[in-house]
Enzyme design. Sequence first.
Site, short mmCIF file in Angstrom:
data_model
loop_
_atom_site.label_atom_id
_atom_site.label_comp_id
_atom_site.label_asym_id
_atom_site.label_seq_id
_atom_site.Cartn_x
_atom_site.Cartn_y
_atom_site.Cartn_z
N GLU A 83 0.39 0.14 -9.51
CA GLU A 83 0.32 1.40 -8.78
C GLU A 83 0.83 1.13 -7.37
O GLU A 83 0.35 0.21 -6.71
CB GLU A 83 -1.11 1.93 -8.72
CG GLU A 83 -1.66 2.40 -10.06
CD GLU A 83 -3.11 2.87 -9.95
OE1 GLU A 83 -3.67 2.83 -8.84
OE2 GLU A 83 -3.69 3.25 -10.98
N ASP B 72 -8.90 8.27 0.44
CA ASP B 72 -8.88 6.81 0.54
C ASP B 72 -9.93 6.31 1.53
O ASP B 72 -10.21 6.93 2.55
CB ASP B 72 -7.50 6.33 0.97
CG ASP B 72 -6.45 6.61 -0.09
OD1 ASP B 72 -6.72 6.29 -1.26
OD2 ASP B 72 -5.39 7.17 0.23
#
EC number: 4.2.1.20
Length: 269
Positions: free
Chosen positions: A49, A60
């Site tokens: 990824e 995040d």
Amino acid sequence: MSRLEQRFAELKAEGRSALVTFVTAGDPGYDASLEILKGLPAAGADVIELGMPFTDPMADGVAIQLATLRALEAGQTLAKTLQMVREFRVGNQTTPIVLMGYYNPIHRFGVEQFVAEAKEAGVDGLIIVDLPPEHDAELATPAQAAGIDFIRLTTPTTDDARLPRVLERSSGFVYYVSVAGVTGAGSATTEHVTEAIARLRRHTDLPISVGFGIRTPEQAAAIARLADGVVVGSALVDKIAQAKDAGQAVKDVLSLCSALADGVRAARV
């Protein structure tokens, strides 16, 4: 058969889980990031990824927010991220690459142009964290029409009423976020993950990869016994943050990847 389908099918035949590694494109700089990307498969990464840096990475945790900041300060753009995939594909035609990030940079780039360039570069899948199924027409539909898998996130708070809608147009694999919240925070118990995977399997035949909170080879092995894929991101990104220079960052990321891969492979079912 797509590269993702091929890879998960091969690993299923081997009786083991996939190690799915996350790094941010352009962190700590373009050249070192490309060196990490090129080195991950040999270090044991089965699927990669690659984060697309964005100025407001709301899902995040601190580690990946800082990675995004380092990449943006080093001049990383979406065009450069696609170029990085092109350069990776010169020497590797088998390891699947999934671009992960937010819709805004793709929207600004132009969806049609992005899908065309991503396909041409050798991108296999997309994970767009802020684009729910209700907006499939914007990106998921054109991406899948071009042969790019669209991978959905599911969480502990995705209930049985919502799951069919989330999974309906998913392809490639399902990414189960084992801890509700931001990336890198906490880790889930194996009991919780076992129950969650059983619930997901009632709704989909796609491989299920589990991430968020996995930092050590031991944790990776525990999840590998349960899931089709083990996703590790923040632990790798932390190695870049802690390194004294770019060369050390490359070495430390690949060393941890190798240790995680050993853990995953030791858990062969």
